[in-house]
Scaffold this motif. Structure first.
Motif: not given
Length: 155
Positions: A28-33, A129-130, A135-137
């Motif tokens: 889900a983090a991929i979709a959020v980013i 941005a935060a 989520l990118l990491f």
């Protein structure tokens, strides 16, 4: 009709028939980013539209060609953010760096905006941005977004 034997040392094939590891489930983090990048791209596109309207309607500028260059940069960065969101959602490797750079730019602009008397605009830049940087990491994001484009390496 018989199927050929499966060798466990052979790489798995995905549905497109390309060799490589089996695709992981999209976190889900991929979709959020990806959504955050697309929203940032849409916001930049709106700003570019407003800037272009001001340029055409005769708003005073110090340098006309400098303003045209700025408009081109806004449009290019907007297209870049749309591409980052799209290809990150598909699981490619390169958009992670692009998304990180975009979020660092947002932090760079968001902090002076926040402290310069525009707290809502500053928070609107800093909070997404935060969230995106954190989520990118995430290890699931890194594991999913590891697909390389193009041909397999020569060596």
């Amino acid at each position: 009709m018989s199927r050929p034997p499966v060798n466990p040392t052979d790489p798995a094939e995905d549905k497109s028939g390309a060799p490589g590891p089996a695709p992981a489930a999209r976190p889900a983090a991929i979709a959020v980013i990806a959504i955050l990048a697309a929203l940032e791209g849409a916001a930049l596109l709106a700003v570019a539209g407003w800037y272009g309207f001001q340029l055409v309607s005769g708003a005073p500028v110090l340098s006309f060609w400098g303003a045209v260059f700025t408009l081109g940069l806004l449009l290019a960065f907007s297209a870049w953010l749309f591409a980052v969101g799209h290809f990150l959602f598909r699981g490619y490797r390169w958009p992670r760096a692009g998304a990180l750079v975009a979020q660092l730019f947002m932090l760079t602009i968001g902090f002076p905006t926040l402290t310069g008397g525009y707290p809502l605009a500053g928070l609107a830049m800093l909070v997404p941005a935060a969230i995106a940087i954190v989520l990118l990491f995430d290890k699931r994001v890194i594991a999913f977004a590891s697909r390389a484009g193009g041909q397999p390496p020569a060596l």
